[in-house]
Design a protein around this motif. Structure first.
Motif, PDB file in Angstrom:
ATOM      1  N   GLY A   1       0.743  -1.211  -0.010  1.00 50.37           N
ATOM      2  CA  GLY A   1      -0.079  -0.138   0.145  1.00 50.37           C
ATOM      3  C   GLY A   1       0.671   1.236   0.171  1.00 50.37           C
ATOM      4  N   SER A   2       2.160   1.185   0.104  1.00 48.84           N
ATOM      5  CA  SER A   2       3.111   2.327   0.253  1.00 48.84           C
ATOM      6  C   SER A   2       3.127   2.882  -1.172  1.00 48.84           C
ATOM      7  N   ASP A   3       2.809   4.521  -0.924  1.00 47.87           N
ATOM      8  CA  ASP A   3       2.827   5.348  -2.264  1.00 47.87           C
ATOM      9  C   ASP A   3       4.395   5.751  -2.683  1.00 47.87           C
ATOM     10  N   MET A   4       5.347   4.972  -1.975  1.00 48.67           N
ATOM     11  CA  MET A   4       6.778   5.267  -2.549  1.00 48.67           C
ATOM     12  C   MET A   4       7.286   4.697  -3.593  1.00 48.67           C
ATOM     13  N   ALA A   5       6.304   3.590  -3.923  1.00 43.82           N
ATOM     14  CA  ALA A   5       6.709   2.685  -4.895  1.00 43.82           C
ATOM     15  C   ALA A   5       6.451   3.484  -6.344  1.00 43.82           C
ATOM     16  N   LEU A   6       5.350   4.098  -6.284  1.00 47.28           N
ATOM     17  CA  LEU A   6       4.761   5.193  -7.446  1.00 47.28           C
ATOM     18  C   LEU A   6       5.881   5.961  -7.816  1.00 47.28           C
ATOM     19  N   LYS A   7       6.378   6.770  -6.797  1.00 48.45           N
ATOM     20  CA  LYS A   7       7.402   7.935  -6.703  1.00 48.45           C
ATOM     21  C   LYS A   7       8.854   7.140  -7.513  1.00 48.45           C
ATOM     22  N   LEU A   8       9.093   6.097  -6.759  1.00 48.91           N
ATOM     23  CA  LEU A   8      10.421   5.441  -7.473  1.00 48.91           C
ATOM     24  C   LEU A   8      10.119   5.083  -8.988  1.00 48.91           C
ATOM     25  N   ASP A   9       8.900   4.657  -9.189  1.00 49.46           N
ATOM     26  CA  ASP A   9       8.593   4.437 -10.657  1.00 49.46           C
ATOM     27  C   ASP A   9       9.104   5.467 -11.610  1.00 49.46           C
ATOM     28  N   ASN A  10       8.632   6.677 -11.180  1.00 47.20           N
ATOM     29  CA  ASN A  10       8.680   7.874 -12.080  1.00 47.20           C
ATOM     30  C   ASN A  10      10.387   8.187 -12.437  1.00 47.20           C
ATOM     31  N   LEU A  11      11.157   7.794 -11.097  1.00 48.09           N
ATOM     32  CA  LEU A  11      12.612   8.087 -11.152  1.00 48.09           C
ATOM     33  C   LEU A  11      13.171   7.003 -11.938  1.00 48.09           C
ATOM     34  N   PHE A  12      12.616   5.707 -12.045  1.00 46.61           N
ATOM     35  CA  PHE A  12      13.159   4.707 -12.927  1.00 46.61           C
ATOM     36  C   PHE A  12      13.032   4.972 -14.149  1.00 46.61           C
ATOM     37  N   LEU A  13      12.028   5.495 -14.618  1.00 46.67           N
ATOM     38  CA  LEU A  13      11.509   6.019 -15.916  1.00 46.67           C
ATOM     39  C   LEU A  13      12.421   7.057 -16.411  1.00 46.67           C
ATOM     40  N   ASN A  14      12.890   7.998 -15.480  1.00 41.20           N
ATOM     41  CA  ASN A  14      13.784   9.090 -15.970  1.00 41.20           C
ATOM     42  C   ASN A  14      15.219   8.540 -15.955  1.00 41.20           C
ATOM     43  N   MET A  15      15.651   7.651 -15.273  1.00 39.39           N
ATOM     44  CA  MET A  15      16.865   7.109 -15.374  1.00 39.39           C
ATOM     45  C   MET A  15      16.962   6.119 -16.442  1.00 39.39           C
ATOM     46  N   ILE A  16      16.020   5.645 -17.119  1.00 41.17           N
ATOM     47  CA  ILE A  16      16.050   5.116 -18.524  1.00 41.17           C
ATOM     48  C   ILE A  16      16.354   5.869 -19.483  1.00 41.17           C
ATOM     49  N   LEU A  17      15.566   7.146 -19.358  1.00 39.68           N
ATOM     50  CA  LEU A  17      15.802   8.206 -20.376  1.00 39.68           C
ATOM     51  C   LEU A  17      16.876   8.713 -20.322  1.00 39.68           C
ATOM     52  N   ASP A  18      17.550   9.031 -19.228  1.00 41.63           N
ATOM     53  CA  ASP A  18      18.902   9.661 -19.231  1.00 41.63           C
ATOM     54  C   ASP A  18      20.137   8.719 -19.499  1.00 41.63           C
ATOM     55  N   GLY A  19      19.781   7.304 -19.559  1.00 42.16           N
ATOM     56  CA  GLY A  19      20.846   6.481 -19.735  1.00 42.16           C
ATOM     57  C   GLY A  19      21.609   6.015 -18.590  1.00 42.16           C
ATOM     58  N   LEU A  20      21.247   6.381 -17.279  1.00 45.19           N
ATOM     59  CA  LEU A  20      21.969   6.030 -16.098  1.00 45.19           C
ATOM     60  C   LEU A  20      21.898   4.562 -15.774  1.00 45.19           C
TER      61      LEU A  20
ATOM     62  N   LEU B   1       5.548  27.214 -26.952  1.00 41.93           N
ATOM     63  CA  LEU B   1       6.878  26.959 -26.413  1.00 41.93           C
ATOM     64  C   LEU B   1       8.077  27.244 -27.408  1.00 41.93           C
ATOM     65  N   ILE B   2       8.951  28.336 -27.052  1.00 45.63           N
ATOM     66  CA  ILE B   2       9.882  28.715 -27.883  1.00 45.63           C
ATOM     67  C   ILE B   2      11.007  27.944 -27.593  1.00 45.63           C
ATOM     68  N   VAL B   3      11.724  27.315 -28.818  1.00 44.45           N
ATOM     69  CA  VAL B   3      12.912  26.779 -28.885  1.00 44.45           C
ATOM     70  C   VAL B   3      14.093  27.635 -28.598  1.00 44.45           C
ATOM     71  N   THR B   4      14.824  27.193 -27.554  1.00 48.70           N
ATOM     72  CA  THR B   4      16.028  27.885 -27.225  1.00 48.70           C
ATOM     73  C   THR B   4      17.401  26.708 -27.001  1.00 48.70           C
ATOM     74  N   ASP B   5      18.733  27.329 -27.251  1.00 44.82           N
ATOM     75  CA  ASP B   5      19.561  26.500 -26.901  1.00 44.82           C
ATOM     76  C   ASP B   5      19.754  25.833 -25.482  1.00 44.82           C
ATOM     77  N   GLN B   6      19.457  26.756 -24.724  1.00 46.13           N
ATOM     78  CA  GLN B   6      19.256  26.428 -23.259  1.00 46.13           C
ATOM     79  C   GLN B   6      18.315  25.493 -22.859  1.00 46.13           C
ATOM     80  N   ARG B   7      17.052  25.590 -23.597  1.00 48.80           N
ATOM     81  CA  ARG B   7      16.160  24.349 -23.213  1.00 48.80           C
ATOM     82  C   ARG B   7      16.414  23.112 -23.843  1.00 48.80           C
ATOM     83  N   ARG B   8      17.266  23.303 -25.222  1.00 46.65           N
ATOM     84  CA  ARG B   8      17.338  21.960 -25.766  1.00 46.65           C
ATOM     85  C   ARG B   8      18.155  21.215 -24.680  1.00 46.65           C
ATOM     86  N   GLU B   9      18.937  21.520 -23.753  1.00 53.73           N
ATOM     87  CA  GLU B   9      19.629  20.874 -22.820  1.00 53.73           C
ATOM     88  C   GLU B   9      19.143  20.250 -21.729  1.00 53.73           C
ATOM     89  N   ILE B  10      17.566  20.636 -21.653  1.00 59.28           N
ATOM     90  CA  ILE B  10      16.881  19.984 -20.610  1.00 59.28           C
ATOM     91  C   ILE B  10      15.729  19.535 -21.103  1.00 59.28           C
TER      92      ILE B  10
END
Length: 1470
Positions: free
Chosen positions: A197-216, A312-321
């Motif tokens: 029943g912990s809601d912490m699992a869902l919080k970690l799920d989002n971080l897992f997915l982000n770590m897949i995206l950033d290649g870590l 949403l305007i494209v900028t070089d700074q935003r391309r980094e994130i």
């Protein structure tokens, strides 16, 4: 999260997931994964070893928060655990001894044998549930490692363990153990298990997915050889969104015509309709979520939204994130004013000094703050574009900057009294959809957008919203610029040839890999676009390119007359040469090109090899037959269809170097070399853009690392260049200068560019033997100009600053100056000192050091300040009597007075201020400074520079810069701009030459990084180690920085820095002598050696056993190793750090186990009286705290030697015996001054109590609340402890302690307005305020987005404005509001009962990554249990908040009887 820590239960000895390494450090995939998650969450990770069979009990009792240790997901376990997403595949496997391979082949053959598995493991379940294995003689073991040991010792016949575990121990087919491949159990998945029943699992799920995206996670899985098990679990952003069947679109409200609510309150607009069309085609439901624009990136990364689709305007700074879709609309910024002001505001200069606004986080805000004219305006922040428009309409501001499209939309929809100021042109901008960085959803979306362009749907939408002209500009891009075409679609389609080994090929799990693949992927990553690879028919490459089905061509592409006419090439990145390959049996037959005449030969069709058969005098005589590909030609050679082939060296190398290959390269044949290049369409501007990236990758070492990975060092090495090579080879240095800037760079009466910097740079370039070219730049864009290689350096009064050190590499300084006050000569009687100017009108250029100095000076700060946008504006304003005095730098003052403004004079130098310095600015990491610094020193010594300084009246400034304080080593080293470092180059991992012949190693990289932080060059000089003290004393070197051991004797010759590595002396012997030499006693009669002049000589001499040995010194490490191998020596006494590297590269050598002769430490050795050590020690500390040294130690395998000297944030604070606490003194009852001026409050008392228990002093430092995070980062304070609220955005930059108090954001109004403001809705259009930098601002943006809001530096100011009736409400912390109303003199105000905009929590904020939170958390926990905090809360009437239920935060709701309760309060107060 409120505890600030996550206690993780793990089982030891489960490599590669969780285990202790050879140096007794807890490590493994799961450990590193958990630590990375903890870092992203901003909490401490505590690992607790548990008994595996007790994991459920440990979790239920809350002694751990989760189980993270190869935990297999099973259906029964789902009733006990709340699982995260699975992150790793696994399976149970049967392991046997290899000698039993024929005996045990399947489960049937194992029936009845002795078998083992870990108790309560999936292996045990597999045995007990299998038909045959359940009949075996089963023994449960305490762990999987114990099961492995009993199998190895012959106590059982087979074991069932995790495949991950088995794979770790059975690394190849030479192992004594093996996996029975034909036994297949059900595949499993590993996940993290929380309490059910912990809601912490869902919080970690989002971080897992982000770590897949950033290649870590990919990097981590590859490190532990688990990618094959991780790969099937990869869930891309596309998968994530498509699986849930819905996409959440973040948008900013009321941006007509892009998105707005129509008269029926329906969300409409170009972007809304466009998004619905795109995602409708993808079969996805759309959900639009209004967001705070300034927090859009946080919303995206936390997966509250899936994309941003709202102008949403494209900028070089935003391309980094974030990852952008292809662009779909052109736009620009516009200045919007009231029509009644049309004659008042006609050009950009007319907006200086006016009140302007723009939405927070918008391009408009950035433009106002950075434009030289608009930055002089009085900027007023707006929450949204709608707010800024209303402020303009109401007369609260004079102008706003917004998107041109939005401006037109609002004018057409209710604001006909407003107008765009015509004739002011800003840069063209582009709209695109923003996804999470690394998202592959862009590919799908781009495909639909392209379809909508083709079928006309997008044009119809543009016409519907009267945007066709702006839409059509984007479509025209495809027809004009190749760069715009590629960048606008957000992807580079690369044509490649199928399976070109090394360069591009599919690995054993189907991934497209190779040098070219990684190379171009990195290029695209740096450009902020996708790399899309497409296999093409090589014969049709030019037509594919010209038809735009691909954008460029790779591997291998050589420049020939034919291709040169049809393709434009990038610069080369690898040597491309063709070689002749034959069978080894023909080695004596084919020795040179002449021997190939008449021979049957082949090459790949349309390759460089085939071209040689048309041009080479010998190959033209061969019997040539083309093969479909180079790989096919290899097959033909192996089958003896041909006798020799011509193929790429890279491919030949792979096919000839394997031990079982029967092929070889004919070494005596060489052909003209070419280079691997990327081919683009003829005339493509993309070539220049890509060339810059290739140069950056070459210079920063990325290409060198990649070449090393793919064993291509020999063909990359000749092309490896530095920034100096790049500039010198083109024979010209392009110098960026700042327009008219006398006396440094300005035009004379004939229009010729002259000045000190101009003549100086010409003289330097002449000595370099290259041309010089001057290019005027926009000063604010100097870093970008450098980075994009539009210029090579900035040489125009560039001030050295800490801010620029991270983005510019400075030369040595050559001019020093202080700020001065300039007045008119006619006013010398009126203004004779600073006091006389206190009532005058004074000016300085905005956002400069001079402006800060003026505003902080006790006299000048009293004057009437009027900002100027440029120095010339300030000078002219002074001359024209707009100002009475100006503050500018002394160099500029001299220049202007000498060149056209003789009526002005310098009143005084502000001598109390620090001297600033000018230097030349090069690209970060550039080595051009080394060449230039050498020449500057020459020009100083031969008097050339002094003559130029005299000519431009800068002699005093010049002399001040070059003056060397003979008593200061710091001044001596910093003035010459370089540190000469003495090294002995004694070998890896400390200091050695790499494959490219360049000096590298732990100490080398450490020294370079430290010198970079100092802003000087690191120059390495190889020295005779026995003469290092003499070299240092004679100033031939500035320090010794290579494994220099600190000893009492050496203290007489060196002043040591802080230690940065521990070390110990150890002994290397031949592995064959392992039983012969086991301790020092056994070495007493051996033949020993060590390096001459090393500390180990003394160790041998002083040791009771080793001193008896037969000792001979050697000059070099290689001599010692060679002597050991040929038995001239029996043992080599050497530093443990170096010994580790030696045995890693010599299998026949070993370190005598646990034989350590002397524990010691490495430090940098400076001259005995040097004063630079303090500065260097600060940098060492900084590099320890920011993780730089830990990363280096990991890279070079020195973690075990770094840990003993490592200083963490907690160590740093504890060693100082005090904690410097940042606070705001106006936050009663938390942090405030009482009537006696004494600092007091709940937080103050709590901080003192915590520090007392820590045994350190609490030192309090009041900080500017808007600068608190920066103060923390630069270590002016150690923590923020002043009712500091936790937010997700803050978690990205601050490490929070556990929560110690609950709080809520409430609304304060005047009591007289109780019947007017009693609900959130009633305040929707009110004027609301908050304290800048607090959570109140976020609360307003979230729950009162339509309100007009204004921030104040202090809460008291906001409440005063409320009391006066200038605003309607203040949103602030309940704790602060309650005290101000009850005790602070604001009794006419009240808190609206029942409205809680946000529940929040207070915690202490430490530096990001700090371990001090662990110490403090433990004390706060104990103080909670023993009632100490309870007593402090009682003292400050905060017991209700401290004792409040610490459950998860929920949105507050308005009570049903709110209005009645409010009315009742009103009656009582009356």
């Amino acid at each position: 999260m409120s505890n600030g820590e996550m206690v993780i239960g793990f089982e030891n000895n489960k490599p590669p997931m969780t285990y202790y390494d050879d140096d007794n450090f807890l490590t493994g995939f799961d450990i590193e994964f958990a630590e990375a998650i903890g870092s992203k969450l901003g909490i401490d990770v505590i690992f607790k070893e548990i008994q595996w069979e007790m994991k459920e009990t440990e979790l239920a009792s809350k002694s751990i928060d989760c189980v993270w240790s190869s935990l297999t997901v099973t259906e029964p376990r789902r009733n006990i655990f709340e699982f995260t997403l699975p992150y790793m595949y696994n399976k149970q496997v049967v392991v046997i001894r290899r000698s039993d391979a024929s005996k045990f082949t399947d489960t049937n053959s194992l029936s009845g044998v002795k078998i083992a598995a870990g108790i309560s493991t999936a292996g045990e379940e597999a045995i007990l549930s299998d038909t045959f294995l359940s009949q075996s003689d089963y023994t449960g073991t305490s762990s999987q490692i114990e099961a492995f040991d009993i199998l190895k010792n012959g106590l059982c016949d087979a074991i069932v363990v995790d495949y991950t575990f088995a794979k770790y121990f059975i690394s190849n087919d030479k192992s004594d153990m093996m996996i029975i491949e034909d036994i297949h159990f059900q595949e499993e998945q590993f996940a993290v298990g929380f309490r059910h029943g912990s809601d912490m699992a869902l919080k970690l799920d989002n971080l897992f997915l982000n770590m897949i995206l950033d290649g870590l996670l990919t990097t981590l899985s590859e490190k532990y050889n688990l990618y094959d098990l991780y790969a099937p679990m990869i869930l891309t952003d596309d998968d994530y969104i498509m699986n849930k069947g819905k996409i959440i679109i973040g948008f900013q409200e009321n941006l007509p015509p892009m998105n707005y609510y129509d008269e029926d309150d329906q969300l409409v607009g170009f972007d809304v309709d466009f998004a619905k069309e795109v995602f409708g085609d993808l079969g996805l439901d759309t959900e639009f979520k209004s967001i705070i624009w300034d927090e859009k990136e946080t919303e995206l990364n936390n997966r509250q939204i899936d994309c941003i689709w709202s102008a949403l305007i494209v900028t070089d700074q935003r391309r980094e994130i974030m990852k952008f879709s292809r662009v779909y609309m052109s736009d620009t910024q516009a200045i919007l004013i009231r029509k009644s002001d049309a004659s008042k505001y006609t050009d950009i200069e007319s907006f200086s000094e006016v009140k302007m606004s723009a939405a927070t986080g918008s391009i408009g805000e950035n433009l106002i703050k950075n434009n030289p004219y608009l930055s002089n305006s009085n900027f007023i922040n707006s929450l949204t574009i709608e707010d800024s428009i209303e402020m303009l309409d109401n007369g609260d501001v004079d102008a706003i900057v917004i998107d041109y499209t939005i401006a037109l939309g609002n004018i057409a929809n209710g604001y006909q009294n407003l107008m765009v100021v015509e004739g002011i042109d800003f840069d063209e901008e582009h709209y695109a959809v923003g996804f999470r960085y690394g998202s592959d959803m862009v590919i799908k979306v781009n495909e639909i957008i392209n379809n909508m362009i083709t079928d006309g749907r997008l044009e119809s939408l543009a016409r519907k919203y009267n945007l066709f002209e702006l839409y059509n500009k984007i479509i025209d891009i495809d027809k004009k610029s190749d760069v715009d075409h590629i960048m606008s679609k957000g992807e580079l389609i690369i044509g490649i040839e199928e399976d070109s080994l090394v360069m591009s090929y599919h690995d054993n799990i189907g991934r497209l890999v190779g040098f070219d693949i990684e190379f171009v992927t990195e290029i695209c990553s740096r450009l902020g676009i996708y790399a899309v690879f497409k296999n093409i028919d090589w014969d049709k490459k030019e037509s594919e390119l010209n038809d735009k089905t691909i954008d460029c061509i790779l591997n291998p592409l050589s420049v020939t007359g034919e291709t040169g006419d049809n393709i434009d090439f990038s610069i080369g990145y690898l040597i491309h040469r063709q070689v002749v390959v034959i069978r080894k049996s023909d080695e004596s037959k084919f020795t040179n090109a002449e021997s190939l005449s008449g021979v049957k030969m082949s090459a790949g069709h349309s390759t460089a090899g085939e071209n040689l058969f048309k041009s080479d005098p010998y190959l033209t005589k061969a019997k040539y037959t083309a093969s479909p590909s180079q790989n096919e030609s290899i097959v033909a050679l192996e089958k003896k269809t041909v006798d020799a082939i011509v193929i790429d060296y890279t491919l030949a190398k792979i096919n000839t170097e394997s031990s079982n290959s029967n092929l070889m390269i004919v070494e005596g044949i060489s052909f003209p070399e070419e280079q691997y290049r990327i081919g683009f369409r003829v005339g493509s501007e993309m070539v220049k853009k890509v060339n810059n990236v290739i140069l950056d990758m070459n210079i920063d070492g990325t290409l060198a690392t990649l070449a090393k990975k793919y064993d291509l060092v020999d063909i990359f090495g000749p092309l490896k260049i530095t920034d100096a090579d790049y500039i010198m080879r083109k024979g010209k240095m392009i110098i960026g200068y700042n327009g008219e800037y006398p006396p440094l760079s300005y035009s004379d009466s004939k229009g010729q560019l002259i000045g000190f910097d101009v003549e100086f740079s010409k003289a330097i370039c002449k000595r370099l033997g290259i041309d010089v070219e001057f290019k005027m730049i926009i000063w604010e864009e100097k870093v970008t100009e450098l980075k994009n290689r539009n210029i090579d350096c900035v040489w125009s009064g560039l001030t050295v600053s800490e801010e620029l050190l991270g983005s510019i590499k400075f030369s040595r300084t050559y001019i020093k100056y202080r700020p001065v006050v300039v007045i008119r000569k006619s006013d010398v009687l009126n203004y004779h000192d600073l006091t006389s100017l206190s009532n005058a009108k004074v000016s300085a250029v905005s956002n400069t050091v001079e402006e800060k100095i003026l505003k902080s000076n006790k006299n000048l700060s009293k004057a009437i300040f009027i900002s100027s946008s440029t120095q010339i504006e300030a000078i002219v304003g002074l001359k024209d009597k707009i100002f009475d005095g100006i503050v500018i730098n002394s160099v500029s003052a001299i220049g202007y007075i000498s060149n056209g403004y003789p009526d002005l004079t310098i009143l005084t130098e502000l001598s109390d201020e620090k001297e600033e310095e000018y230097a030349i600015g090069f690209r970060i990491g550039s080595n051009m400074t080394v060449k230039v610094n050498k020449l500057i020193n020459e020009m100083i010594n031969d008097g050339t520079l002094e003559l130029i300084a005299k000519k431009y009246n800068l002699l005093e400034n010049y002399k001040s810069a070059i003056k060397i304080n003979e008593n200061s080593d710091l001044n001596y080293i910093m003035t010459k701009g370089e540190m000469i470092i003495g090294v002995g180059v004694n070998g890896p991992p400390i200091s050695y030459y790499d494959e490219y012949g360049e000096l590298t190693g732990f100490d080398t990289e450490f020294a370079k990084a430290a010198c970079s932080k100092l802003g000087i060059d690191a120059i390495f000089k190889k020295i005779d180690w026995t003469k290092k003290e003499e070299e240092l004393r004679n100033k031939d070197i500035d320090c010794v920085w290579e494994a220099l051991t600190v000893t009492e004797e050496r203290q007489n010759y060196f002043k040591f820095s802080s230690p940065y590595l521990s070390n110990r002396q150890t002994v290397i012997i031949r592995s064959s002598d392992a039983t012969k030499f086991t301790d020092t006693k056994s070495l007493s009669e051996a033949k020993l050696t060590t390096l001459l002049g090393a500390i180990t000589e003394k160790v041998i001499k002083d040791h009771p056993d080793l001193s008896k040995a037969n000792y001979t010194a050697t000059i070099t490490q290689s001599e010692a190793i060679g002597g050991l191998k040929n038995e001239s020596f029996d043992a080599f006494v050497i530093d443990y750090s170096i010994a580790k590297a030696i045995i890693a590269n010599n299998d026949d050598l070993m370190i005598i186990n646990k034989l350590y002769l002397l524990e010691e430490q490495y430090a940098i050795g400076f001259r005995v009286d040097s004063d630079i050590t303090e500065r260097v020690n600060y940098i060492i500390l900084d590099m320890m705290l920011d993780g730089t040294l830990a990363t280096l130690a990991k890279k070079y395998g020195l973690v075990d030697l770094f840990e003993p000297v490592k200083i963490t944030d907690a160590t740093y604070i504890m060693n100082n015996d005090k904690m410097i606490i940042g606070f705001d003194g106006n936050m009663a009852p938390m942090t405030y001054y009482d009537k006696d001026g004494q600092l007091t409050g709940f937080d103050i008392d709590l901080a003192k109590a915590v520090c007392q228990r820590l045994g350190i002093t609490a030192e309090f430092k009041e900080v500017d609340w808007t600068e608190k995070e920066n103060e923390l980062k630069i270590r002016n304070i150690d923590c923020i402890w002043s009712c500091f609220s936790i937010t997700e955005k803050r978690r990205e930059i601050v490490k929070f302690s556990r929560v110690y108090m609950n709080n809520k954001q409430i609304i304060v109004i005047r009591k007289s307005n109780i019947t007017k403001f009693y609900t959130v809705e009633s305040l929707s259009n009110a004027r609301i305020s908050y304290k800048i930098g607090t959570l109140g601002e976020t609360a307003i943006k979230t729950y009162l987005p339509d309100a007009i809001f204004q921030g104040f530096p202090d809460l008291e100011d906001a409440l005063t404005e409320l009391e006066k009736g200038h605003i309607d409400a203040v949103v602030t912390d309940y704790t602060l509001a309650k005290d101000k109303i009850n005790n602070g003199g604001f009794s006419d105000l009240m808190i609206i009962d029942g409205i809680e905009l946000m529940n929040d929590q207070y915690a202490i904020g430490f530096r990001f990554g700090s371990d001090m939170s662990k110490k403090v958390n433990e004390i706060i926990k104990n103080m909670t249990l023993d009632g100490t905090i309870n007593e402090i809360a009682k003292k400050y009437d905060l017991l209700n908040l401290y004792s409040h239920n610490k459950g998860s935060s929920k949105k507050s709701i308005i009570a049903a009887f709110l209005f009645m309760a409010s009315f009742f309060v009103l009656i009582i107060t009356v």
